[in-house]
Design an enzyme around this catalytic site. Structure first.
Site, mmCIF file in Angstrom:
data_model
loop_
_atom_site.group_PDB
_atom_site.id
_atom_site.type_symbol
_atom_site.label_atom_id
_atom_site.label_comp_id
_atom_site.label_asym_id
_atom_site.label_seq_id
_atom_site.Cartn_x
_atom_site.Cartn_y
_atom_site.Cartn_z
ATOM 1 N N HIS A 152 0.816 -1.219 0.000
ATOM 2 C CA HIS A 152 0.000 0.000 0.000
ATOM 3 C C HIS A 152 0.851 1.273 0.000
ATOM 4 O O HIS A 152 0.355 2.344 -0.310
ATOM 5 C CB HIS A 152 -0.974 0.008 1.179
ATOM 6 C CG HIS A 152 -0.337 0.033 2.529
ATOM 7 N ND1 HIS A 152 -0.313 -1.052 3.367
ATOM 8 C CD2 HIS A 152 0.296 1.012 3.193
ATOM 9 C CE1 HIS A 152 0.307 -0.732 4.489
ATOM 10 N NE2 HIS A 152 0.686 0.516 4.407
ATOM 11 N N ASP A 180 0.280 -7.705 1.102
ATOM 12 C CA ASP A 180 0.669 -6.328 1.389
ATOM 13 C C ASP A 180 2.185 -6.183 1.427
ATOM 14 O O ASP A 180 2.748 -5.500 2.288
ATOM 15 C CB ASP A 180 0.051 -5.842 2.710
ATOM 16 C CG ASP A 180 0.097 -4.315 2.820
ATOM 17 O OD1 ASP A 180 0.224 -3.656 1.771
ATOM 18 O OD2 ASP A 180 0.029 -3.799 3.949
ATOM 19 N N SER A 232 4.686 2.448 7.979
ATOM 20 C CA SER A 232 4.417 1.271 7.163
ATOM 21 C C SER A 232 5.588 0.911 6.271
ATOM 22 O O SER A 232 6.157 1.762 5.588
ATOM 23 C CB SER A 232 3.191 1.504 6.284
ATOM 24 O OG SER A 232 2.036 1.107 6.930
#
Length: 438
Positions: free
Chosen positions: A184, A217, A300
């Protein structure tokens, strides 16, 4: 109902009194609305989604209480993204909320109830290796963490990643400049957006997308200028112990080179993350490492490392409550799974995920097969519509999220034994898992 054969966002549940914010990039510019104080274990009703433009979705809390709000996210482009959420009634034990991504947008996320700690499996009992990475047996980490020395070792190989207006983190795998991050974080690059990598010494270079897997992911990018930087050593996430010290490194809110400390709070925590406003967009099912090391938007893709300065996970999501940005509930993708997927991305530019060949939904007891693909793995094993799956290789499953997360820890071609009930009859089925790209 969820079709486990394709990585859609249909598995995301409705928002409860907690919210899931992926610490993916820049924080949402819209403020969280206030929430009522609820009893410790209430059950909430369904939420209608999307709400009218610019308005938060409302869902009822316990009788007599004020509704809570699920605030819409403002995407980096300035657009407000929304997606449908399921309408089933859930307990607080299955925590559900919103995920805010980088340039990819946002969707729903679910933290499913914890499965049996022994449920984590890998196709290869030894820790996976990566091209060009020599990896022998991984010794246990020290019992205490020297954060100063760990920071000196890890920071040079941790980078900030910019795609459009969003920022995230990543870390070097090798001296050729391959970098692991979350899908993402770089998903916007699939549409042509430029990827910029900022090294710890301030150098800024362009990067190219090697491959990405929305279903896990995970993404790999490649940047120049890494030859003088020592890559971070890889640990063995199968050997991680609850309570051991860990350090999270990344670029929260664009603050590059941020180091925070905590412990492993839990292992094998099923987390379901959808990172797009498209209802048919890929959903990541993660058997996560839970940590209380502070993780925030922008973290992230950064490494979660053990006391030996070895990566044991990739920071991916956090759970927040009300207006509190961080309550000590962060989640990382185990490095053994990351290495397996990154290996596929480096070799092929794409990855696959395992499937049983059926659509599933929560049943009264276990997970009900709502549809079975003709000629698929479940069909070949003799399973039928309405069968109730109760365990995978002896590990009990209560929800469809738990079942899919358990299956995703394996690889296509693996054989699993499913315990199931058909009416009053209980039996077992041996299934050779199929595979799909994603």
């Amino acid at each position: 109902m969820v079709d486990e054969n394709r990585p859609t966002g249909e598995a995301a549940g409705e928002p409860s009194d907690s919210r899931y914010f992926g610490p993916f990039s820049e924080p949402p510019r819209s403020a969280l609305s206030s929430e009522a104080s609820y009893d410790p274990i209430p059950t909430f009703g369904s939420v209608s989604w999307p709400p009218p433009s610019g308005e938060p979705a409302q869902a009822a809390g316990p009788p007599g209480s004020a509704p809570f709000s699920a605030t819409t996210a403002i995407l980096p482009s300035g657009r407000t993204g929304r997606r449908p959420l399921s309408g089933s009634v859930i307990a607080v034990a299955a925590l559900t909320a919103l995920v805010i991504g980088a340039a990819a947008g946002f969707g729903g996320a679910t933290l499913a109830r914890q499965i049996d700690p022994s449920a984590a499996t890998t196709a290869n009992p030894s820790a996976p290796t990566l091209p060009g990475v020599t990896r022998g047996p991984v010794p246990p980490p020290p019992t205490s963490a020297n954060t100063v020395e760990i920071a000196k070792r890890v920071l040079p190989a941790t980078v900030m990643i910019q795609v459009g207006r969003g920022t995230g983190s990543g870390f070097l795998l090798d001296r050729e400049g391959r970098i692991v991050t979350n899908n993402h974080v770089v998903a916007g690059a699939a549409d042509g957006s430029r990827i910029r990598v900022i090294y710890s010494d301030g150098r800024r270079v362009n990067a190219v997308l090697v491959g990405r897997s929305p279903s896990y992911d995970i993404a790999v990018i490649k940047a120049s200028g890494a030859g003088s930087v020592q890559p971070i050593d890889l640990g063995d996430s199968d050997q991680v112990q609850v309570g051991e010290p860990v350090i999270a490194v990344g670029s929260p809110l664009g603050l590059a080179g941020t180091v925070t400390e905590g412990i492993v709070s839990a292992r094998n925590r099923p987390v379901v993350v959808s990172e797009s406003s498209d209802a048919d967009a890929p959903t990541a099912y993660i058997n996560a490492i839970q940590t209380d090391a502070p993780i925030n938007p922008g973290s992230s893709g950064g490494p979660l490392v053990d006391a030996g300065a070895r990566v044991i996970g990739v920071n991916s999501a956090i759970l927040t409550f009300g207006a509190s940005p961080n309550i000590g509930l962060g989640f990382a993708i185990p490095i053994n799974q990351v290495a397996t997927i990154a290996n596929l991305l480096i070799k092929n530019g794409k990855a696959s995920y395992p499937v049983i060949g059926a659509s599933v939904q929560d049943g009264a007891v276990g997970v009900e097969l709502s549809a079975v693909d003709p000629g698929g793995p479940a069909s070949k094993a003799g399973l039928r519509v309405k069968d109730l799956i109760t365990s995978v290789d002896g590990h009990h499953v209560d929800t469809m999220q738990e079942l899919i997360v358990d299956i995703r820890t394996r690889r296509p071609g693996d054989v699993v034994v499913l315990d199931y009930a058909r009416g009053s009859t209980r039996s077992q089925a041996r299934i050779t898992l199929g595979g799909r790209e994603g």
